[in-house]
Design a protein around this motif. Structure first.
Motif, short mmCIF file in Angstrom:
data_model
loop_
_atom_site.label_atom_id
_atom_site.label_comp_id
_atom_site.label_asym_id
_atom_site.label_seq_id
_atom_site.Cartn_x
_atom_site.Cartn_y
_atom_site.Cartn_z
N MET A 148 0.82 -1.21 0.00
CA MET A 148 0.00 0.00 0.00
C MET A 148 0.86 1.27 0.00
N THR A 149 1.98 1.23 0.69
CA THR A 149 2.87 2.38 0.72
C THR A 149 3.39 2.71 -0.67
N PHE A 150 3.82 1.68 -1.40
CA PHE A 150 4.37 1.93 -2.74
C PHE A 150 3.28 2.26 -3.75
N ILE A 151 2.08 1.71 -3.58
CA ILE A 151 0.97 2.11 -4.46
C ILE A 151 0.66 3.59 -4.23
N LEU A 152 0.63 3.99 -2.96
CA LEU A 152 0.35 5.39 -2.63
C LEU A 152 1.41 6.31 -3.21
N PHE A 153 2.68 5.96 -3.05
CA PHE A 153 3.76 6.79 -3.59
C PHE A 153 3.74 6.81 -5.11
N THR A 154 3.44 5.67 -5.73
CA THR A 154 3.41 5.60 -7.19
C THR A 154 2.40 6.58 -7.76
N TYR A 155 1.18 6.53 -7.23
CA TYR A 155 0.13 7.39 -7.78
C TYR A 155 0.31 8.85 -7.36
N SER A 156 0.95 9.09 -6.23
CA SER A 156 1.23 10.47 -5.83
C SER A 156 2.31 11.09 -6.70
N LEU A 157 3.37 10.31 -6.99
CA LEU A 157 4.50 10.84 -7.75
C LEU A 157 4.21 10.97 -9.24
N THR A 158 3.34 10.11 -9.76
CA THR A 158 3.09 10.11 -11.21
C THR A 158 1.79 10.82 -11.58
N TYR A 159 1.10 11.36 -10.59
CA TYR A 159 -0.21 11.97 -10.85
C TYR A 159 -0.11 13.11 -11.87
N ILE A 160 0.75 14.07 -11.58
CA ILE A 160 0.88 15.23 -12.46
C ILE A 160 1.38 14.82 -13.84
N ASN A 161 2.33 13.88 -13.86
CA ASN A 161 2.88 13.43 -15.13
C ASN A 161 1.80 12.84 -16.04
N VAL A 199 -1.54 13.21 -15.83
CA VAL A 199 -2.60 14.15 -16.18
C VAL A 199 -2.15 15.13 -17.26
N THR A 200 -0.87 15.50 -17.24
CA THR A 200 -0.37 16.51 -18.19
C THR A 200 0.47 15.89 -19.31
N LYS A 201 0.34 14.58 -19.51
CA LYS A 201 1.21 13.90 -20.47
C LYS A 201 1.07 14.46 -21.89
N LEU A 202 -0.16 14.75 -22.32
CA LEU A 202 -0.37 15.29 -23.67
C LEU A 202 0.35 16.63 -23.82
N TYR A 203 0.27 17.49 -22.80
CA TYR A 203 0.95 18.78 -22.84
C TYR A 203 2.46 18.60 -22.87
N LEU A 204 2.96 17.68 -22.02
CA LEU A 204 4.41 17.48 -21.93
C LEU A 204 4.96 16.91 -23.23
N VAL A 205 4.25 15.95 -23.81
CA VAL A 205 4.71 15.36 -25.07
C VAL A 205 4.74 16.40 -26.19
N THR A 206 3.78 17.33 -26.16
CA THR A 206 3.67 18.34 -27.21
C THR A 206 4.65 19.49 -27.02
N TYR A 207 4.81 19.96 -25.78
CA TYR A 207 5.57 21.20 -25.56
C TYR A 207 6.88 21.03 -24.78
N TYR A 248 8.93 17.72 -24.34
CA TYR A 248 9.10 16.27 -24.47
C TYR A 248 10.16 15.72 -23.51
N GLU A 249 11.27 16.43 -23.37
CA GLU A 249 12.35 15.94 -22.51
C GLU A 249 11.92 15.84 -21.06
N LEU A 250 11.16 16.84 -20.58
CA LEU A 250 10.66 16.79 -19.21
C LEU A 250 9.69 15.62 -19.04
N GLY A 251 8.80 15.45 -20.00
CA GLY A 251 7.86 14.34 -19.94
C GLY A 251 8.56 13.00 -19.95
N LYS A 252 9.62 12.89 -20.76
CA LYS A 252 10.40 11.65 -20.82
C LYS A 252 11.08 11.38 -19.48
#
Length: 201
Positions: free
Chosen positions: A128-141, A143-151, A153-157
């Protein structure tokens, strides 16, 4: 399967064409969306449910029903096609997993069976700890993946590497969960909410 879709471009192109994606026929986002965004969310909710006391399992049942219905409506209505980025579906699923994680940790701090155990020796705690950290750390990534890939890319990668590392940790802990009965010197037996529920009834 993901590697195969990248290798067999003709197969990937035919699947994309069937789904309506003729603009980017080499993308295999459809597979990622089905497995990572939908099936994995459902499996994680079932896993969380297995660690909860009986009185809280009903909340996971409601979330499972809500997620399946809402994701299919969003997907088949064309709001977020199966072959394109699905930040809304991910957001709904991620929030449900975070709520489910919260229910687990509430039980960890309030239930006598968990209070009398050593959480560092429970595979459920690490899972549960690692599931919680996984979704907390990757949440913004995610949700904003389309923006990051478009504008940007290196940060998104770069951010995607965090998700890969956390996925590896989660798989490793899942293997430990399966192997934990064979390692009694390291892990304790999980508290049985089912037995407690029968006694209190």
């Amino acid at each position: 399967m993901g590697a195969y879709t990248l290798y067999d471009h003709e197969f990937n192109r035919s699947v994309n064409a069937y789904l309506g994606n003729t603009e980017f026929p080499r993308y295999n986002l459809w597979l990622f969306n089905v497995t990572n965004k939908q099936v994995l969310t459902i499996l994680y909710l079932f896993l969380i449910k297995s660690w909860l006391e009986p009185s809280k399992k009903k909340y996971i049942n409601w979330m499972l029903t809500g997620f399946v219905v809402s994701s299919q409506v969003i997907q088949f209505s064309g709001l977020e096609p199966i072959y394109w980025f699905q930040p809304l579906i991910f957001t709904i699923g991620a929030n449900m997993i975070l709520v489910g994680s919260g229910l687990y940790f509430v039980g960890l701090m309030t239930n006598d069976r968990y209070l009398n155990s050593n959480p560092l020796r429970l595979t459920s705690f690490w899972q549960m700890t690692f599931i919680l950290f996984t979704y907390s750390l990757t949440y913004i990534n995610d949700v904003t993946k389309l923006y990051l890939v478009t504008y940007n890319y290196e940060l998104g990668k770069s951010l995607s590497y965090t998700e890969i590392v956390m996925d590896v940790f989660n798989l490793a802990i899942l293997m430990l969960t399966i192997a934990s009965p064979l390692l009694p010197g390291i892990f304790e037996k999980e508290p049985s909410y089912e037995l407690q529920g029968r006694k209190s009834a």
